[in-house]
Design an enzyme around this catalytic site. Structure first.
Site, PDB file in Angstrom:
ATOM      1  N   ASP A  97       0.819  -1.204   0.000  1.00 18.77           N
ATOM      2  CA  ASP A  97       0.000   0.000   0.000  1.00 18.77           C
ATOM      3  C   ASP A  97       0.855   1.257   0.000  1.00 18.77           C
ATOM      4  O   ASP A  97       1.491   1.592   1.000  1.00 18.77           O
ATOM      5  CB  ASP A  97      -0.917  -0.009   1.225  1.00 18.77           C
ATOM      6  CG  ASP A  97      -1.911   1.142   1.231  1.00 18.77           C
ATOM      7  OD1 ASP A  97      -2.081   1.790   0.185  1.00 18.77           O
ATOM      8  OD2 ASP A  97      -2.505   1.397   2.289  1.00 18.77           O
ATOM      9  N   ASP A 119      -2.117   5.751  -5.076  1.00 19.41           N
ATOM     10  CA  ASP A 119      -2.441   4.847  -3.968  1.00 19.41           C
ATOM     11  C   ASP A 119      -2.703   3.438  -4.473  1.00 19.41           C
ATOM     12  O   ASP A 119      -3.770   3.152  -5.013  1.00 19.41           O
ATOM     13  CB  ASP A 119      -3.664   5.385  -3.223  1.00 19.41           C
ATOM     14  CG  ASP A 119      -4.022   4.559  -1.994  1.00 19.41           C
ATOM     15  OD1 ASP A 119      -3.287   3.596  -1.679  1.00 19.41           O
ATOM     16  OD2 ASP A 119      -5.041   4.871  -1.353  1.00 19.41           O
TER      17      ASP A 119
END
Length: 406
Positions: A28, A236
């Site tokens: 992430d 992201d």
């Protein structure tokens, strides 16, 4: 974010503890904390499928490790408390030995969280800036520790997710893979610092860049422009969708004949609506810091279509909360090779060269003064790959994987 079955996340297998315990984590770029599920968090799921998935992807047991240090036991201020769009993670903190790759790179004294409650059956390896950690007491991130312990020479990594059907991809810490980028497509962008009112200096919190415009090109060759004023976008990998301004999203839904389904909470489309070589795409335009030119990177409509189950597909898009602040998630990051340079506070990205087996790892040396392309040698560095076919689950996990090192 899209939180529907079959929406893709990208996972990496690591080991934690001594002897090593196998754990699978989400990679992430939108967060910075490292945390894992435990027996407590897995058993807390009401849904048996969630609990089964949690156990399948690895449960860390500190009692089976000789290198675990429990911070919370000696100081109750060390707690795990992270909030995501999908829910919150609560638990304790400690340090451990974390292994990456094969043969393993063993990172000692890595601070991490032990979940007692979590919204999903898989933990997270955040690779953002240290300031983006959720806890009040911050610790070096996994990228920091790779650098601090001498495994890489620069705070930098290159991310290659490949296309929506891909079974493999890689993340290169300390360098990037030159053969995964389309020639002459590179764009250099400064990371935008966050500046609070009254402060003259900013700080780096997220991988935030300026976006100059969005164009949507349809099969007729018509191109329609949106977002003609500067916006900001977060890169992201933990978000599975593209966030678009409302006018661009409405137009896209119309030209793709997508229909919103309340049950799935997604815009449904025919799974075979677009071939891999479709000429329909969304262009994202940026101002290249290197030479002052305006350049675009494209996301094919094919990359937007993801399966929700064996017979249902959806567009991996959703409306942005505000039209001038977007999140560029999975579809964008599959379509672009991104080099995240934390030393130079720079993003370098180019169009992804899909489905290539060629690899040419460029290691970025210490004290680089010109960012990632001041490269002194082409040499092996730390490369971790995820492998495995996309699967359908009830928490949006798509690509399961193992870690390898070259």
């Amino acid at each position: 974010m899209l939180n529907s079955p079959g929406v893709y996340e990208y996972l990496i297998n690591v080991t934690i503890g001594t002897p090593p315990q196998n754990i699978t984590l989400i990679i992430d770029t939108g967060s910075s904390d490292l945390w894992v599920n435990t027996n407590a968090s897995c058993s807390a799921f009401d849904d048996s499928a969630d609990a089964a998935l949690c156990n399948q992807l690895g449960v860390y047991d500190p009692t089976n490790s000789s290198t675990f240090v429990n911070y919370t036991a000696t100081d109750e201020s060390f707690i795990l408390n992270v909030t995501y769009l999908t829910g919150y993670v609560l638990g304790s903190q400690g340090s451990e030995t974390v292994g990456l790759g094969s043969p393993e790179v063993r990172i000692s004294n890595m601070t991490f969280g032990l979940a007692e409650e979590s919204p999903v059956g898989v933990g997270i390896m955040g690779i953002g800036f240290e300031l983006n950690e959720a806890e009040e007491i911050m610790f070096p991130t996994i990228v920091d520790q790779l650098y601090n312990q001498g495994f890489i020479d620069s705070h930098l990594f290159g991310l290659y997710l490949d296309d929506v059907d891909a079974a493999t991809g890689n993340i290169v810490f300390g360098g990037y893979d030159e053969d995964k980028i389309v020639n002459d497509s590179l764009i250099f962008l400064p990371i935008v610092p966050i500046q609070l009112p009254g402060n003259t200096t900013g700080f780096y919190l997220e991988y935030l860049v300026e976006l100059d415009g969005i164009n949507i090109t349809t099969g007729t060759g018509n191109s329609t422009a949106f977002q003609n004023t500067t916006a900001f976008a977060v890169l992201d990998s933990g978000t599975t969708a593209l966030e678009l301004p409302n006018d661009a999203l409405s137009y896209l839904v119309n030209v793709t004949s997508a229909t919103f389904d309340e049950t799935f909470g997604a815009y449904l489309v025919d799974c075979d609506a677009y071939p891999a070589d479709t000429s329909e795409y969304i262009s994202f335009t940026f101002h290249d810091q290197r030479n002052g030119t305006t350049k675009s990177l494209n996301v094919s409509f094919y990359e937007l279509v993801v399966p929700l189950d064996q017979s249902t597909c959806a567009l991996a898009v959703e409306p942005a909360e505000t039209d001038n602040f977007l999140i560029l998630g999975g579809p964008f990051l599959r379509s672009t090779y991104v080099i995240f340079d934390l030393d130079e506070e720079m993003i370098v990205m180019g169009q992804t060269l899909f489905n290539t087996t060629a690899s040419n790892i460029a290691e970025v040396p210490a004290n680089s003064t010109e960012g990632p392309f001041n490269v002194s040698s082409i040499a092996p560095t730390i490369t971790f790959s995820y492998t495995g076919l996309p699967t359908t689950t009830n928490i949006g996990i798509g690509n399961d994987g193992t870690a390898t090192s070259t």
